[in-house]
Write a protein that holds these residues in place. Structure first.
Motif, PDB file in Angstrom:
ATOM      1  N   ALA A 299       0.818  -1.218   0.000  1.00  0.00           N
ATOM      2  CA  ALA A 299       0.000   0.000   0.000  1.00  0.00           C
ATOM      3  C   ALA A 299       0.850   1.266   0.000  1.00  0.00           C
ATOM      4  N   LEU A 300       1.709   1.370  -1.003  1.00  0.00           N
ATOM      5  CA  LEU A 300       2.423   2.596  -1.318  1.00  0.00           C
ATOM      6  C   LEU A 300       2.099   2.912  -2.774  1.00  0.00           C
ATOM      7  N   PRO A 301       2.101   4.184  -3.160  1.00  0.00           N
ATOM      8  CA  PRO A 301       1.744   4.506  -4.536  1.00  0.00           C
ATOM      9  C   PRO A 301       2.732   3.934  -5.542  1.00  0.00           C
ATOM     10  N   GLN A 302       2.211   3.520  -6.671  1.00  0.00           N
ATOM     11  CA  GLN A 302       3.061   3.137  -7.793  1.00  0.00           C
ATOM     12  C   GLN A 302       3.296   4.381  -8.633  1.00  0.00           C
ATOM     13  N   SER A 303       4.547   4.577  -9.036  1.00  0.00           N
ATOM     14  CA  SER A 303       4.881   5.812  -9.730  1.00  0.00           C
ATOM     15  C   SER A 303       6.090   5.621 -10.630  1.00  0.00           C
TER      16      SER A 303
ATOM     17  N   VAL B 255      -5.103  16.814   1.277  1.00  0.00           N
ATOM     18  CA  VAL B 255      -6.025  16.162   0.353  1.00  0.00           C
ATOM     19  C   VAL B 255      -5.610  14.704   0.229  1.00  0.00           C
ATOM     20  N   ASP B 256      -6.503  13.805   0.646  1.00  0.00           N
ATOM     21  CA  ASP B 256      -6.290  12.367   0.484  1.00  0.00           C
ATOM     22  C   ASP B 256      -6.766  11.978  -0.906  1.00  0.00           C
ATOM     23  N   VAL B 257      -5.921  11.270  -1.639  1.00  0.00           N
ATOM     24  CA  VAL B 257      -6.257  10.932  -3.024  1.00  0.00           C
ATOM     25  C   VAL B 257      -6.047   9.436  -3.257  1.00  0.00           C
ATOM     26  N   PHE B 258      -7.020   8.813  -3.924  1.00  0.00           N
ATOM     27  CA  PHE B 258      -6.855   7.419  -4.344  1.00  0.00           C
ATOM     28  C   PHE B 258      -6.920   7.385  -5.863  1.00  0.00           C
ATOM     29  N   ILE B 259      -5.889   6.801  -6.457  1.00  0.00           N
ATOM     30  CA  ILE B 259      -5.791   6.725  -7.913  1.00  0.00           C
ATOM     31  C   ILE B 259      -5.643   5.261  -8.330  1.00  0.00           C
ATOM     32  N   HIS B 260      -6.293   4.900  -9.425  1.00  0.00           N
ATOM     33  CA  HIS B 260      -6.217   3.516  -9.915  1.00  0.00           C
ATOM     34  C   HIS B 260      -6.037   3.537 -11.417  1.00  0.00           C
TER      35      HIS B 260
ATOM     36  N   THR C  60       0.444   6.480 -10.438  1.00  0.00           N
ATOM     37  CA  THR C  60      -0.500   5.779 -11.317  1.00  0.00           C
ATOM     38  C   THR C  60      -1.474   4.915 -10.545  1.00  0.00           C
ATOM     39  N   ASN C  61      -1.101   4.549  -9.311  1.00  0.00           N
ATOM     40  CA  ASN C  61      -1.949   3.635  -8.552  1.00  0.00           C
ATOM     41  C   ASN C  61      -1.700   3.805  -7.056  1.00  0.00           C
TER      42      ASN C  61
ATOM     43  N   THR D  24       2.713  22.157  -0.310  1.00  0.00           N
ATOM     44  CA  THR D  24       3.779  22.235   0.694  1.00  0.00           C
ATOM     45  C   THR D  24       4.417  20.888   0.992  1.00  0.00           C
ATOM     46  N   ASP D  25       3.670  19.807   0.843  1.00  0.00           N
ATOM     47  CA  ASP D  25       4.223  18.484   1.138  1.00  0.00           C
ATOM     48  C   ASP D  25       3.533  17.421   0.304  1.00  0.00           C
ATOM     49  N   VAL D  26       4.282  16.365  -0.006  1.00  0.00           N
ATOM     50  CA  VAL D  26       3.735  15.167  -0.639  1.00  0.00           C
ATOM     51  C   VAL D  26       4.072  13.984   0.254  1.00  0.00           C
ATOM     52  N   ASN D  27       3.062  13.227   0.645  1.00  0.00           N
ATOM     53  CA  ASN D  27       3.271  12.023   1.455  1.00  0.00           C
ATOM     54  C   ASN D  27       2.929  10.809   0.606  1.00  0.00           C
ATOM     55  N   PRO D  28       3.938  10.105   0.085  1.00  0.00           N
ATOM     56  CA  PRO D  28       3.683   8.942  -0.764  1.00  0.00           C
ATOM     57  C   PRO D  28       3.407   7.682   0.065  1.00  0.00           C
ATOM     58  N   ARG D  29       2.431   7.794   0.942  1.00  0.00           N
ATOM     59  CA  ARG D  29       2.052   6.706   1.852  1.00  0.00           C
ATOM     60  C   ARG D  29       0.777   7.121   2.558  1.00  0.00           C
TER      61      ARG D  29
END
Length: 344
Positions: free
Chosen positions: A100-104, A216-221, A265-266, A283-288
């Motif tokens: 459960a970490l973003p794919q990028s 902002v919480d974001v879910f991408i698929h 991407t996911n 200001t910040d990106v949290n990839p988790r």
């Protein structure tokens, strides 16, 4: 598919406990927790727990995780410590489970604020980038302050790979510093004192903005944003939201959608913004998963379970947030009988 087995790491921290609370309400989810400590406040939310090596012992840590994944027939792993991101960037390829970490395609820049800003400027999303300059040493910071922030009372300094409030400081002159000291504002520092501590690590100096803070919480698929949930960060302590509200903000949803599509991407990603005079600035990106995503659960968006639905179950539900839900954190206590031991 029947029961899903999930592994959640760092169960003693707020990020994990938000995930645990979201998954605990699902009868088809069996939760295995792991932490470097034998007993934490997160144990109560798990069906089974393991004590594992600290992430700094990387080889031992990875061996322990792989053994748990195999023994417990794990379907998905939720890494909950910021420091684990780098480990799972490559380790996820060795595990026969969803992580459960973003794919990028740009994962290497996600932990580096300066690199993220530079990339967004390259792809014409600079409207969301605040005024910033990178530096390594105090001499460079002084030059930046003198050349680019002469009319600013305050400058913000951050570590490029910092998270939460770590490495964050508001820099100003001696008079403003003393006034802030009287008010107990311990993040405001005299810029001359700050320059005395010259670590040589990469940092950024950026404009000070005193507008409302948002997450902002974001879910991408598969490249498409499924849902973006903005949240006001009214009360924050050490980077953790104590009081906040889920709000419908079309401009923030659009900003988060545009940025997320370029960065991932996911999976789940969290973006933080501040309202400035010329719009919202990233200001910040949290990839988790982050500690305050539990607020979205109150708005009937269960991001941890959404990850399982889309990536494990093959279910693709529509998501309709319940706006204007407010969350207020409070302290609680837990009694542990040390005569019993349910950990492995």
């Amino acid at each position: 598919m029947g029961r899903m087995n999930v592994l959640v790491t760092g169960i003693g921290g707020p990020t994990a406990q938000g995930i645990l609370q979201a998954l605990k309400e699902k009868e088809n989810v069996h939760i295995v927790g792991a932490d470097r400590r034998r007993v934490t406040s997160g144990n109560q939310f798990c069906d089974k727990t393991y004590q594992i090596p600290r992430f700094t012992q990387e080889d031992h840590y990875k061996k322990a995780i792989a053994e748990i994944v195999d023994k417990e027939e794990i379907d998905a792993v939720y890494p909950c410590l910021h420091e684990e991101i780098e480990i799972y960037h490559t380790f996820r390829e060795e595990l026969p489970v969803k992580v459960a970490l973003p794919q990028s395609c740009h994962f290497e820049i996600l932990r580096d604020k300066e690199s993220t800003y530079h990339y967004l400027q390259e792809i014409n999303l600079d409207a969301y980038v605040p005024k910033y300059y990178g530096f390594n040493h105090a001499t460079e910071l002084r030059e930046i302050a003198d050349n680019y922030f002469t009319d600013d009372e305050y400058i913000v300094a951050k570590q490029v790979e910092g998270h939460g409030s770590l490495g964050f400081a508001i820099l100003t002159d001696r008079d403003n510093f003393l006034e802030a000291l009287k008010k107990g504002q311990n993040k405001v520092l005299n810029i001359n004192d700050y320059c005395e501590i010259d670590t040589g690590e990469r940092r950024i100096a950026m404009e000070y903005m005193d507008g409302m803070e948002y997450s902002v919480d974001v879910f991408i698929h598969e490249g498409e944003v499924i849902v973006a949930v903005p949240r006001e960060r009214d009360g924050v302590s050490s980077g953790l939201v104590l009081d906040g509200k889920v709000v419908y903000n079309e401009e923030l949803i659009e900003a988060a959608t545009l940025i997320t599509r370029q960065l991932a991407t996911n999976g789940f990603i969290n973006l933080q913004f501040i309202a400035a005079g010329d719009g919202y600035k990233l200001t910040d990106v949290n990839p988790r998963f982050c500690g305050s995503q539990i607020m979205s659960l109150g708005a009937e968006v269960n991001f941890p379970y959404l990850f399982l639905q889309y990536n494990v179950l093959g279910e693709y539900p529509e998501v309709d947030p319940k706006w204007n839900m407010r969350m207020i954190r409070y302290r609680d206590h837990l009694f542990v009988d040390e005569n019993k031991d349910n950990s492995t």
